[in-house]
Design a protein around this motif. Structure first.
Motif, PDB file in Angstrom:
ATOM      1  N   THR A 522       0.137  13.202  -0.957  1.00 36.45           N
ATOM      2  CA  THR A 522       1.234  12.466  -1.591  1.00 36.45           C
ATOM      3  C   THR A 522       2.597  12.911  -1.084  1.00 36.45           C
ATOM      4  OG1 THR A 522      -0.059  12.064  -3.592  1.00 36.45           O
ATOM      5  CG2 THR A 522       2.334  11.890  -3.775  1.00 36.45           C
ATOM      6  N   ALA A 523       2.866  14.211  -1.091  1.00 39.34           N
ATOM      7  CA  ALA A 523       4.199  14.709  -0.717  1.00 39.34           C
ATOM      8  C   ALA A 523       4.545  14.325   0.714  1.00 39.34           C
ATOM      9  CB  ALA A 523       4.265  16.224  -0.899  1.00 39.34           C
ATOM     10  N   MET A 524       3.614  14.530   1.622  1.00 37.97           N
ATOM     11  CA  MET A 524       3.880  14.246   3.024  1.00 37.97           C
ATOM     12  C   MET A 524       4.054  12.748   3.276  1.00 37.97           C
ATOM     13  SD  MET A 524       2.679  13.237   6.231  1.00 37.97           S
ATOM     14  CE  MET A 524       0.921  13.456   6.438  1.00 37.97           C
ATOM     15  N   ASP A 529       7.794   7.750   3.737  1.00 42.55           N
ATOM     16  CA  ASP A 529       8.018   6.442   3.121  1.00 42.55           C
ATOM     17  C   ASP A 529       6.766   5.587   3.060  1.00 42.55           C
ATOM     18  OD1 ASP A 529       9.781   4.821   1.722  1.00 42.55           O
ATOM     19  OD2 ASP A 529      10.177   3.561   3.450  1.00 42.55           O
ATOM     20  N   LEU A 530       5.610   6.235   2.946  1.00 38.78           N
ATOM     21  CA  LEU A 530       4.378   5.528   2.603  1.00 38.78           C
ATOM     22  C   LEU A 530       4.114   5.799   1.129  1.00 38.78           C
ATOM     23  CD1 LEU A 530       4.067   5.751   5.791  1.00 38.78           C
ATOM     24  CD2 LEU A 530       1.619   5.608   5.366  1.00 38.78           C
ATOM     25  N   THR A 531       4.031   4.758   0.348  1.00 38.70           N
ATOM     26  CA  THR A 531       3.872   4.911  -1.095  1.00 38.70           C
ATOM     27  C   THR A 531       2.455   4.532  -1.516  1.00 38.70           C
ATOM     28  OG1 THR A 531       4.717   2.677  -1.441  1.00 38.70           O
ATOM     29  CG2 THR A 531       6.300   4.480  -1.551  1.00 38.70           C
ATOM     30  N   ARG A 532       2.025   5.083  -2.622  1.00 38.00           N
ATOM     31  CA  ARG A 532       0.673   4.814  -3.118  1.00 38.00           C
ATOM     32  C   ARG A 532       0.568   3.376  -3.595  1.00 38.00           C
ATOM     33  NH1 ARG A 532      -3.420   8.116  -5.249  1.00 38.00           N
ATOM     34  NH2 ARG A 532      -5.287   6.811  -5.363  1.00 38.00           N
ATOM     35  N   VAL A 547      -5.148   4.686  -1.382  1.00 37.32           N
ATOM     36  CA  VAL A 547      -4.497   4.018  -0.253  1.00 37.32           C
ATOM     37  C   VAL A 547      -2.979   4.092  -0.403  1.00 37.32           C
ATOM     38  CG1 VAL A 547      -4.292   1.854   1.042  1.00 37.32           C
ATOM     39  CG2 VAL A 547      -6.474   2.461  -0.050  1.00 37.32           C
ATOM     40  N   TYR A 548      -2.327   4.377   0.727  1.00 40.80           N
ATOM     41  CA  TYR A 548      -0.867   4.359   0.817  1.00 40.80           C
ATOM     42  C   TYR A 548      -0.456   3.192   1.715  1.00 40.80           C
ATOM     43  CZ  TYR A 548      -1.017   9.039  -1.183  1.00 40.80           C
ATOM     44  OH  TYR A 548      -1.235  10.109  -2.003  1.00 40.80           O
ATOM     45  N   GLY A 549       0.731   2.657   1.486  1.00 38.62           N
ATOM     46  CA  GLY A 549       1.168   1.511   2.272  1.00 38.62           C
ATOM     47  C   GLY A 549       2.659   1.526   2.546  1.00 38.62           C
ATOM     48  N   HIS A 550       3.054   0.695   3.505  1.00 36.35           N
ATOM     49  CA  HIS A 550       4.476   0.551   3.849  1.00 36.35           C
ATOM     50  C   HIS A 550       4.716  -0.872   4.330  1.00 36.35           C
ATOM     51  CE1 HIS A 550       8.446   2.022   5.293  1.00 36.35           C
ATOM     52  NE2 HIS A 550       8.299   1.017   6.141  1.00 36.35           N
TER      53      HIS A 550
END
Length: 724
Positions: A522-524, A529-532, A547-550
């Motif tokens: 999460t922190a990295m 600027d990839l958010t959950r 999953v993280y997305g941008h």
């Protein structure tokens, strides 16, 4: 205990930890019937524990009743007569006794310990060629210094056979924790201390001393200046000139220092911050600076450049940030410019290395530091998929994610082999891989075969529909052969390739990154600027993936780089702002965008109406304003005014954007008549459309056709700018 000396010895022994292999090597040597080597050369950076180890060697010799001489290099002159005089005194010889004869005739085991050897390097040739060859075959000479053996030792086949080199490194995390425990340091502080010290013995000792004095110290933020100063003084006794200090600080800031990088970063620019030209004038050139760095004991030479010992880097950076934060920022700015230029000049493996150098500029932030390995990674080769790789890749997936996931991976290997990257080891075997699934080219059958890809596609359809010529990618599988998704050289290279993919893929609108241990990243990922995107989480074979997305339409690659540039010189607590300059952007569909352009034309002369136009929050407007900010900074004009600060300035920018698009029509003879209709109707309007047609000397129906076509062309020009 009968003396203070015994008490001192006991305390030193109690606090001594680690070095088990080194001690065993020494003990085996002095206990052997015939010495396995006659020179034991111990070397390592200042404060790494060479003297402490030498004292343990001395203690073992005393316990074994072995005759031992301990010479402290810093206490004698670097001259043969001074060295001989010191040994005569330590051995209690009379003036009439011949030192060499006494040493040569010793029948029992004899040890000579020479510490701080770097202080008497002028004696190196004399010792090697004149003094040491005359000693008894029962003599073991232990040399401890900052530098490895000189070329004279290494090029002599005789000394090669009789010498054993012993590089001394930091304590392991386990050994470091044992030491902190013996010093009564609270266990709650151990990890933070280890993160700062990297197991460096002197640093551990200094930190323990701070706690022993009852002082409060936080290792989550900047290290205390007194600790930094002491460590820095131990690493660097003196720096010849301010230019040398700047070269050393630049070496600490960047991952690998080459002569070319040093030349670029230390070049004096007209507008640089507080750097006087005489620092880097004719007195010292970059070649000399690079060679000086190369000779420092705590600077290591790799295949691709120079890099400092971990703690030396930490200390130099902490001291620079505390002492001169403006120059710290300036070094980052110059390095970023250099790597940006290099990224445009390189391809393949070299591009990957430069990109890792670029990412390294963020290493000072703890959210990033622990999520990458920063070594050279020269043993890993990035390659495309080969038919012979499939068994190995599917075996990795089956091992870590199960057979059901392996079937899905097999599906994508067949359907999108061009989107697979493989990382090969020295034997050309796959050490890891990544499958980047292009969602916009996948068929319904493809998506139905993969719950992960399907979840991301459904999210796009509901919340962020793709526009014409836009694409979306899910980094569906990524792993290292031996460590899966844990931090490793392969994982670091995978992430570096992901960043390269963001930068180089035309029309990329959205990216998704699934992780097996989502919370640990999460922190990295938030930093980048990839958010959950929890709605796209999925489960396969009983294993859950977060999953993280941008959305690259909201924060474009250019704006993303600006965000990261602001974060380079901040701490983890300060770097939570991921918003680009200005307000959040809107992602409009093409029909919505065209309607907004038509509205902007109709209300071109009505600023109050334009304030509510969706284009105020468009990517095109944001990038135009960002360019204006850069121009102001470059020319130092209105540097205290940000055009994004007021809505009125944004309205002016929107008017200029629409006007520029309309004026572009004049570049084509075919479109010039369309421009005149737009100009007379909206940019410099006649009182009525009928009068506009008269001014243009056109039938009203022809005028209306030209106006409609002109509005369409203006909208098309702005749309292409918005999505390109």
């Amino acid at each position: 205990m009968t003396s203070l000396l015994q008490r001192l010895s006991a305390e030193r022994n109690r606090r001594f930890v680690g070095r088990g292999w080194e001690l065993e090597l020494f003990l085996d040597a002095i206990a052997s019937r015939e010495l396995p080597f006659h020179i034991l050369h111990v070397f390592g950076p200042g404060g790494v524990g060479k003297t402490t180890l030498m004292q343990q060697f001395l203690r073992f010799c005393e316990q074994s009743k072995i005759s031992t001489i301990y010479v402290e290099g810093r206490n004698i002159e670097a001259a043969p007569e001074s060295f001989v005089s010191t040994l005569r005194s330590l051995m209690g010889l009379n003036e009439s006794d011949s030192l060499l004869d006494v040493l040569a005739q010793k029948q029992e085991r004899n040890v000579i310990l020479i510490d701080t050897y770097e202080a008497i390097t002028q004696l190196d040739e004399w010792l090697r060629e004149v003094f040491l060859p005359h000693l008894s075959v029962n003599t073991l000479i232990v040399i401890a210094g900052r530098n490895p053996p000189s070329s004279g030792w290494c090029s002599d086949p005789g000394w090669q056979a009789l010498m054993h080199t012993l590089p001394l490194r930091n304590l392991t995390p386990e050994e470091s924790q044992i030491y902190l425990t013996t010093r009564d340091i609270p266990t709650t502080q151990h990890q933070a201390i280890l993160n700062f010290t990297h197991g460096h013995p002197l640093a551990l000792s200094l930190v323990a001393e701070v706690f022993a004095q009852g002082k409060e110290i936080s290792f989550q933020a900047e290290p205390a200046p007194n600790v930094v100063k002491t460590l820095l003084e131990r690493f660097i006794k003196e720096v010849p000139t301010p230019a040398h200090r700047m070269a050393l600080e630049a070496c600490a800031v960047i991952r690998l220092t080459t002569e070319a990088a040093l030349d670029q970063i230390l070049t004096v620019h007209q507008n640089s911050l507080a750097i006087s030209a005489h620092y880097l004038g004719e007195i010292v050139d970059v070649y000399d600076l690079f060679e000086w760095l190369r000779g420092l004991s705590f600077i290591e030479s790799g295949q691709l450049g120079l890099f400092p010992h971990d703690l030396a880097r930490e200390v130099l950076i902490a001291d620079l940030r505390w002492r001169n934060s403006e120059f710290y920022n300036e070094l980052h700015h110059r390095a970023r410019q250099y790597y940006t230029k290099r990224l445009g000049q390189t391809q393949g493996q070299e591009k990957h290395r430069v990109l890792l150098d670029y990412i390294f500029l963020h290493r000072d932030n703890s959210a990033i530091r622990s999520c990458f390995t920063w070594g050279e990674q020269s043993s890993l080769l990035t390659d495309s998929l080969r038919e012979t790789d499939k068994t190995a890749l599917l075996g990795m997936v089956a091992q870590y994610e199960g057979e059901e996931s392996a079937k899905i991976a097999d599906h994508w290997l067949k359907r999108q082999p061009q989107n697979v990257i493989v990382f090969r080891d020295l034997h050309s075997k796959p050490a890891g891989f990544a499958i980047m699934v292009a969602l916009h080219t996948a068929t319904v059958e493809d998506l139905s075969a993969d719950p992960g890809a399907l979840a991301s596609w459904q999210y796009l359809q509901t919340h962020a529909p793709l526009r014409p010529s836009e694409g979306a990618t899910i980094f569906r599988f990524w792993m290292a052969r031996d460590t899966y998704q844990a931090v490793s050289p392969t994982q670091s290279l995978i992430f570096t390739n992901f960043v390269q993919y963001f930068q180089n893929t035309p029309g990329l609108a959205y990216t998704f990154l699934p992780c097996a241990q989502a919370d640990s990243w999460t922190a990295m990922l938030n930093y980048f600027d990839l958010t959950r995107v929890s709605e796209t989480d999925f489960t396969v074979g009983g294993k859950h993936y977060g999953v993280y997305g941008h959305d690259w339409r909201i924060v474009s690659p250019a704006a993303w780089k600006e965000i990261l540039a602001r974060k380079e010189v901040t701490t983890v607590e300060e770097s939570g702002d991921n918003t680009p300059v200005g307000e959040p952007l809107l992602v409009l569909s093409q029909p919505e965008f065209v309607e907004a352009v038509q509205n902007a034309l109709r209300n071109f002369s009505c600023p109050d109406a334009l304030q509510n136009n969706p284009l105020i929050h468009s990517r095109s407007l944001h990038e135009a304003l960002s360019s204006l900010v850069k121009e102001q900074v470059a020319t130092k004009a209105n540097v205290n005014e940000n055009p994004l600060d007021t809505l009125g300035k944004r309205v002016n920018a929107l008017q200029n954007l629409v006007k520029q698009a309309a004026e572009y029509l004049q570049s084509s003879p075919r479109d010039e008549k369309l421009y005149r209709a737009v100009y007379r109707t909206y940019l410099n309007p006649a009182p009525t459309q009928e009068q506009a047609a008269e001014l243009l000397d056109l039938p009203f129906s022809t005028y209306r056709r030209h106006l409609k076509a002109g509005m369409t062309r203006v909208a098309d020009i702005l749309w292409q700018r918005e999505i390109s």
